[in-house]
Design a protein around this motif. Structure first.
Motif, PDB file in Angstrom:
ATOM      1  N   CYS A   1       3.122   6.017  -8.857  1.00 13.88           N
ATOM      2  CA  CYS A   1       2.460   5.134  -9.834  1.00 13.88           C
ATOM      3  C   CYS A   1       3.441   4.119 -10.403  1.00 13.88           C
ATOM      4  O   CYS A   1       3.104   2.939 -10.560  1.00 13.88           O
ATOM      5  CB  CYS A   1       1.825   5.951 -10.952  1.00 13.88           C
ATOM      6  SG  CYS A   1       0.342   6.848 -10.438  1.00 13.88           S
ATOM      7  N   ASP A   2       4.664   4.550 -10.714  1.00 13.59           N
ATOM      8  CA  ASP A   2       5.686   3.617 -11.196  1.00 13.59           C
ATOM      9  C   ASP A   2       5.968   2.541 -10.151  1.00 13.59           C
ATOM     10  O   ASP A   2       6.054   1.352 -10.480  1.00 13.59           O
ATOM     11  CB  ASP A   2       6.989   4.356 -11.525  1.00 13.59           C
ATOM     12  CG  ASP A   2       6.914   5.142 -12.824  1.00 13.59           C
ATOM     13  OD1 ASP A   2       5.980   4.901 -13.620  1.00 13.59           O
ATOM     14  OD2 ASP A   2       7.788   6.003 -13.031  1.00 13.59           O
ATOM     15  N   LEU A   3       6.094   2.940  -8.895  1.00 13.31           N
ATOM     16  CA  LEU A   3       6.339   1.973  -7.825  1.00 13.31           C
ATOM     17  C   LEU A   3       5.148   1.031  -7.654  1.00 13.31           C
ATOM     18  O   LEU A   3       5.323  -0.180  -7.459  1.00 13.31           O
ATOM     19  CB  LEU A   3       6.625   2.700  -6.509  1.00 13.31           C
ATOM     20  CG  LEU A   3       7.975   3.405  -6.416  1.00 13.31           C
ATOM     21  CD1 LEU A   3       8.017   4.306  -5.180  1.00 13.31           C
ATOM     22  CD2 LEU A   3       9.104   2.390  -6.371  1.00 13.31           C
TER      23      LEU A   3
ATOM     24  N   GLN B   1      -1.448  -1.168  -3.949  1.00 13.96           N
ATOM     25  CA  GLN B   1      -2.645  -0.341  -3.898  1.00 13.96           C
ATOM     26  C   GLN B   1      -2.190   1.104  -3.695  1.00 13.96           C
ATOM     27  O   GLN B   1      -1.279   1.362  -2.894  1.00 13.96           O
ATOM     28  CB  GLN B   1      -3.542  -0.749  -2.727  1.00 13.96           C
ATOM     29  CG  GLN B   1      -4.096  -2.150  -2.833  1.00 13.96           C
ATOM     30  CD  GLN B   1      -5.145  -2.232  -3.925  1.00 13.96           C
ATOM     31  OE1 GLN B   1      -6.071  -1.435  -3.970  1.00 13.96           O
ATOM     32  NE2 GLN B   1      -4.986  -3.200  -4.800  1.00 13.96           N
ATOM     33  N   LEU B   2      -2.827   2.043  -4.397  1.00 14.46           N
ATOM     34  CA  LEU B   2      -2.471   3.448  -4.310  1.00 14.46           C
ATOM     35  C   LEU B   2      -3.590   4.203  -3.610  1.00 14.46           C
ATOM     36  O   LEU B   2      -4.757   4.113  -4.006  1.00 14.46           O
ATOM     37  CB  LEU B   2      -2.253   4.015  -5.713  1.00 14.46           C
ATOM     38  CG  LEU B   2      -1.601   5.380  -5.815  1.00 14.46           C
ATOM     39  CD1 LEU B   2      -0.128   5.286  -5.396  1.00 14.46           C
ATOM     40  CD2 LEU B   2      -1.690   5.897  -7.237  1.00 14.46           C
TER      41      LEU B   2
ATOM     42  N   GLU C   1      -5.390   2.251 -10.937  1.00 16.68           N
ATOM     43  CA  GLU C   1      -6.688   2.681 -10.410  1.00 16.68           C
ATOM     44  C   GLU C   1      -6.519   2.928  -8.910  1.00 16.68           C
ATOM     45  O   GLU C   1      -6.175   2.008  -8.160  1.00 16.68           O
ATOM     46  CB  GLU C   1      -7.760   1.603 -10.636  1.00 16.68           C
ATOM     47  CG  GLU C   1      -9.129   1.969 -10.118  1.00 16.68           C
ATOM     48  CD  GLU C   1      -9.729   3.207 -10.784  1.00 16.68           C
ATOM     49  OE1 GLU C   1     -10.427   3.963 -10.074  1.00 16.68           O
ATOM     50  OE2 GLU C   1      -9.510   3.426 -11.998  1.00 16.68           O
ATOM     51  N   PRO C   2      -6.739   4.166  -8.456  1.00 18.02           N
ATOM     52  CA  PRO C   2      -6.566   4.444  -7.020  1.00 18.02           C
ATOM     53  C   PRO C   2      -7.514   3.596  -6.170  1.00 18.02           C
ATOM     54  O   PRO C   2      -8.700   3.474  -6.478  1.00 18.02           O
ATOM     55  CB  PRO C   2      -6.916   5.929  -6.902  1.00 18.02           C
ATOM     56  CG  PRO C   2      -6.746   6.484  -8.275  1.00 18.02           C
ATOM     57  CD  PRO C   2      -7.095   5.369  -9.211  1.00 18.02           C
TER      58      PRO C   2
ATOM     59  N   ASN D   1       0.856  -1.194   0.000  1.00 13.42           N
ATOM     60  CA  ASN D   1       0.000   0.000   0.000  1.00 13.42           C
ATOM     61  C   ASN D   1       0.881   1.229   0.000  1.00 13.42           C
ATOM     62  O   ASN D   1       1.806   1.337   0.813  1.00 13.42           O
ATOM     63  CB  ASN D   1      -0.894   0.016   1.243  1.00 13.42           C
ATOM     64  CG  ASN D   1      -1.977  -1.026   1.173  1.00 13.42           C
ATOM     65  OD1 ASN D   1      -2.924  -0.868   0.415  1.00 13.42           O
ATOM     66  ND2 ASN D   1      -1.824  -2.103   1.927  1.00 13.42           N
ATOM     67  N   ILE D   2       0.559   2.152  -0.898  1.00  9.08           N
ATOM     68  CA  ILE D   2       1.315   3.403  -1.018  1.00  9.08           C
ATOM     69  C   ILE D   2       0.337   4.556  -0.861  1.00  9.08           C
ATOM     70  O   ILE D   2      -0.667   4.635  -1.571  1.00  9.08           O
ATOM     71  CB  ILE D   2       2.034   3.501  -2.380  1.00  9.08           C
ATOM     72  CG1 ILE D   2       3.027   2.351  -2.545  1.00  9.08           C
ATOM     73  CG2 ILE D   2       2.726   4.859  -2.519  1.00  9.08           C
ATOM     74  CD1 ILE D   2       3.648   2.260  -3.934  1.00  9.08           C
TER      75      ILE D   2
END
Length: 144
Positions: free
Chosen positions: A23-25, A32-33, A83-84, A4-5
Motif C-alpha cells: 500500500c505504501d508503494l 493499481q493494487l 482502493e484495490p 500494477n502491484i
C-alpha cells in the motif's frame, strides 16, 4: 516505477505486513493494487473398498473460505488510502495463482509475506515465496 502491484495474502502476520508495504508503494507510485488469496482447504478422503477417493473442496467452499481473508485485506488497503483494483479468490496452488494474477494484470511487482500459513506440504515441497521468486514475470518483494 510500479504501475500494477499484485499482493498475495493468506491471513498471516507476514502477509498483513506485506500488504502494508504494498500500500505504501502503491501510494508513492500511484499504482493499481491487485489482491489475490488462494485458500488452502484440505481435501476429504473416502475409503472405497481397498482404495480411496479424494474429494477436493468445491469452488463455493473455496470462495466462502476466502471471503474473510479477502474482506480483511480490502479493508486494510482502504484504511491505508488505496482502493484495490481487483480482489480475487482463486482455487489452485497459491504460488501459481499469484504469478497468474501478476501476468493477467501486467504487474510490475509481486509482494508477499516471507512466511505464511502454508501447510505441511510447503515444508516438503518448498515455500510459496520461493516458488513465486522462481516463476515471477516481474520484480518480487518478500516482507518479513
Amino acid at each position: 516505477m510500479f504501475k500494477n502491484i499484485t499482493v498475495a495474502v493468506d491471513g498471516s502476520d507476514h502477509a498483513w505486513r506485506a500488504l502494508g508495504v504494498a500500500c505504501d508503494l502503491a501510494k508513492h507510485y500511484d499504482s493499481q493494487l491487485h489482491l489475490i488469496h488462494t485458500p488452502e482447504l484440505a481435501s476429504t478422503g473416502l475409503a472405497v473398498g481397498s482404495g480411496a477417493v479424494e474429494i477436493p473442496p468445491t469452488d463455493a467452499e473455496i470462495a466462502k473460505a476466502g471471503e474473510v481473508v479477502m474482506a480483511e485485506a480490502a479493508t486494510m488497503a482502504r484504511d491505508a488510502g488505496i482502493e484495490p483494483a481487483s480482489q480475487l479468490v482463486r482455487n489452485g496452488t497459491p504460488s501459481a495463482e499469484a504469478v497468474s494474477v501478476a501476468t493477467e494484470t501486467a504487474s510490475d511487482l509481486i509482494v508477499t509475506g516471507r512466511r505464511g500459513v502454508g501447510s505441511l506440504q510447503s515444508l516438503l515441497l518448498g515455500s510459496t515465496s520461493q516458488k513465486i521468486a522462481h516463476d515471477a514475470p516481474c520484480a518480487f518483494l518478500t516482507v518479513k
